[in-house]
Motif scaffolding. Structure first.
Motif, PDB file in Angstrom:
ATOM      1  N   VAL A  16       0.859  -1.188   0.000  1.00 15.72           N
ATOM      2  CA  VAL A  16       0.000   0.000   0.000  1.00 15.72           C
ATOM      3  C   VAL A  16       0.892   1.233   0.000  1.00 15.72           C
ATOM      4  O   VAL A  16       2.060   1.179   0.367  1.00 15.72           O
ATOM      5  CB  VAL A  16      -0.959   0.054   1.229  1.00 15.72           C
ATOM      6  N   ALA A  17       0.340   2.336  -0.451  1.00 10.42           N
ATOM      7  CA  ALA A  17       1.032   3.619  -0.395  1.00 10.42           C
ATOM      8  C   ALA A  17       0.461   4.394   0.780  1.00 10.42           C
ATOM      9  O   ALA A  17      -0.753   4.390   0.999  1.00 10.42           O
ATOM     10  CB  ALA A  17       0.815   4.393  -1.685  1.00 10.42           C
ATOM     11  N   ILE A  18       1.333   5.030   1.524  1.00 11.21           N
ATOM     12  CA  ILE A  18       0.886   5.869   2.639  1.00 11.21           C
ATOM     13  C   ILE A  18       1.400   7.281   2.405  1.00 11.21           C
ATOM     14  O   ILE A  18       2.611   7.504   2.281  1.00 11.21           O
ATOM     15  CB  ILE A  18       1.372   5.338   3.999  1.00 11.21           C
ATOM     16  N   LYS A  19       0.462   8.213   2.307  1.00 11.12           N
ATOM     17  CA  LYS A  19       0.807   9.632   2.166  1.00 11.12           C
ATOM     18  C   LYS A  19       0.603  10.263   3.530  1.00 11.12           C
ATOM     19  O   LYS A  19      -0.464  10.141   4.127  1.00 11.12           O
ATOM     20  CB  LYS A  19      -0.086  10.302   1.123  1.00 11.12           C
ATOM     21  N   MET A  53      -8.535   5.179  -2.032  1.00 12.67           N
ATOM     22  CA  MET A  53      -8.094   5.392  -0.673  1.00 12.67           C
ATOM     23  C   MET A  53      -8.701   4.270   0.170  1.00 12.67           C
ATOM     24  O   MET A  53      -9.899   4.009   0.097  1.00 12.67           O
ATOM     25  CB  MET A  53      -8.557   6.749  -0.148  1.00 12.67           C
ATOM     26  N   LEU A  54      -7.873   3.619   0.938  1.00 16.41           N
ATOM     27  CA  LEU A  54      -8.336   2.510   1.754  1.00 16.41           C
ATOM     28  C   LEU A  54      -8.716   2.953   3.162  1.00 16.41           C
ATOM     29  O   LEU A  54      -9.640   2.404   3.758  1.00 16.41           O
ATOM     30  CB  LEU A  54      -7.249   1.426   1.820  1.00 16.41           C
ATOM     31  N   GLU A  55      -8.005   3.960   3.664  1.00 16.91           N
ATOM     32  CA  GLU A  55      -8.251   4.406   5.042  1.00 16.91           C
ATOM     33  C   GLU A  55      -7.557   5.742   5.276  1.00 16.91           C
ATOM     34  O   GLU A  55      -6.549   6.044   4.639  1.00 16.91           O
ATOM     35  CB  GLU A  55      -7.680   3.351   5.997  1.00 16.91           C
ATOM     36  N   VAL A  56      -8.096   6.533   6.203  1.00 14.08           N
ATOM     37  CA  VAL A  56      -7.442   7.771   6.646  1.00 14.08           C
ATOM     38  C   VAL A  56      -7.327   7.706   8.157  1.00 14.08           C
ATOM     39  O   VAL A  56      -8.301   7.398   8.854  1.00 14.08           O
ATOM     40  CB  VAL A  56      -8.251   9.033   6.271  1.00 14.08           C
ATOM     41  N   LEU A  57      -6.140   7.994   8.658  1.00 14.13           N
ATOM     42  CA  LEU A  57      -5.909   8.030  10.101  1.00 14.13           C
ATOM     43  C   LEU A  57      -5.383   9.403  10.471  1.00 14.13           C
ATOM     44  O   LEU A  57      -4.705  10.051   9.667  1.00 14.13           O
ATOM     45  CB  LEU A  57      -4.878   6.975  10.502  1.00 14.13           C
ATOM     46  N   PHE A  58      -5.667   9.845  11.678  1.00 15.14           N
ATOM     47  CA  PHE A  58      -5.093  11.092  12.191  1.00 15.14           C
ATOM     48  C   PHE A  58      -4.449  10.773  13.530  1.00 15.14           C
ATOM     49  O   PHE A  58      -5.137  10.453  14.504  1.00 15.14           O
ATOM     50  CB  PHE A  58      -6.166  12.176  12.343  1.00 15.14           C
ATOM     51  N   TYR A  64      -2.676  10.322   7.840  1.00 16.28           N
ATOM     52  CA  TYR A  64      -2.085   9.181   7.137  1.00 16.28           C
ATOM     53  C   TYR A  64      -3.126   8.670   6.144  1.00 16.28           C
ATOM     54  O   TYR A  64      -4.140   8.113   6.545  1.00 16.28           O
ATOM     55  CB  TYR A  64      -1.700   8.070   8.108  1.00 16.28           C
ATOM     56  N   PHE A  65      -2.871   8.891   4.861  1.00 16.81           N
ATOM     57  CA  PHE A  65      -3.752   8.410   3.811  1.00 16.81           C
ATOM     58  C   PHE A  65      -3.209   7.057   3.349  1.00 16.81           C
ATOM     59  O   PHE A  65      -2.115   6.994   2.770  1.00 16.81           O
ATOM     60  CB  PHE A  65      -3.765   9.369   2.613  1.00 16.81           C
ATOM     61  N   VAL A  66      -3.951   5.990   3.592  1.00 14.57           N
ATOM     62  CA  VAL A  66      -3.552   4.653   3.146  1.00 14.57           C
ATOM     63  C   VAL A  66      -4.262   4.407   1.820  1.00 14.57           C
ATOM     64  O   VAL A  66      -5.487   4.421   1.752  1.00 14.57           O
ATOM     65  CB  VAL A  66      -3.933   3.576   4.186  1.00 14.57           C
ATOM     66  N   MET A  67      -3.463   4.203   0.767  1.00 17.78           N
ATOM     67  CA  MET A  67      -4.019   4.118  -0.587  1.00 17.78           C
ATOM     68  C   MET A  67      -3.476   2.891  -1.309  1.00 17.78           C
ATOM     69  O   MET A  67      -2.453   2.344  -0.915  1.00 17.78           O
ATOM     70  CB  MET A  67      -3.673   5.394  -1.349  1.00 17.78           C
ATOM     71  N   GLU A  68      -4.175   2.520  -2.383  1.00 18.30           N
ATOM     72  CA  GLU A  68      -3.674   1.446  -3.231  1.00 18.30           C
ATOM     73  C   GLU A  68      -2.278   1.828  -3.720  1.00 18.30           C
ATOM     74  O   GLU A  68      -2.011   2.992  -4.007  1.00 18.30           O
ATOM     75  CB  GLU A  68      -4.561   1.267  -4.458  1.00 18.30           C
ATOM     76  N   TYR A  69      -1.415   0.837  -3.832  1.00 15.99           N
ATOM     77  CA  TYR A  69      -0.067   1.082  -4.343  1.00 15.99           C
ATOM     78  C   TYR A  69      -0.057   0.907  -5.854  1.00 15.99           C
ATOM     79  O   TYR A  69      -0.564  -0.075  -6.388  1.00 15.99           O
ATOM     80  CB  TYR A  69       0.918   0.111  -3.698  1.00 15.99           C
ATOM     81  N   CYS A  70       0.528   1.868  -6.556  1.00 15.33           N
ATOM     82  CA  CYS A  70       0.681   1.800  -8.011  1.00 15.33           C
ATOM     83  C   CYS A  70       2.169   1.776  -8.315  1.00 15.33           C
ATOM     84  O   CYS A  70       2.874   2.747  -8.028  1.00 15.33           O
ATOM     85  CB  CYS A  70       0.025   3.000  -8.685  1.00 15.33           C
TER      86      CYS A  70
END
Length: 112
Positions: A16-19, A53-58, A64-70
């Motif tokens: 996963v990608a995390i921004k 986007m799979l999930e957002v955490l604060f 923390y934006f958890v997103m599909e990895y490309c």
């Protein structure tokens, strides 16, 4: 203000990608409004040509934006560094995101 990482989820072995966006660097209400709008849009969009986007955490003043990895990096980096050639040419590569962008911005019929 933001950074991105590729992470392997321990339980599923999925990439996963995390921004990460540091909220302590927000210096105006409009920046807060923009991040809230980004979250709202990303939560509502599901399309094969848009990274989901799979999930957002604060936590600890950071989003923390958890997103599909490309694989291959973000489109902006590929375009600005001139790394698109052959089958990955800008013309070919931009078609799929363009379809996704149209999906986001297309006119919506409102029932009367």
């Amino acid at each position: 203000m933001k950074s991105s990482y590729c992470v392997r989820v321990f339980q599923t072995q999925e990439l996963v990608a995390i921004k990460i966006v540091d909220a302590r660097k927000f210096n105006s209400i409009s920046m807060i409004d923009r991040i809230q709008e980004e979250i709202r849009i990303l939560e509502s969009i599901k399309h094969k040509n848009i990274v989901n986007m799979l999930e957002v955490l604060f936590l600890n003043d950071r989003f923390y934006f958890v997103m599909e990895y490309c694989e291959g990096g973000c489109m902006t980096s590929l375009l600005t560094k001139g790394r698109l050639t052959g089958k990955s040419s800008p013309l070919r590569t931009n078609r799929s995101p363009s379809i996704g962008i149209y999906r986001i911005h297309r006119p919506i019929a409102v029932p009367q």
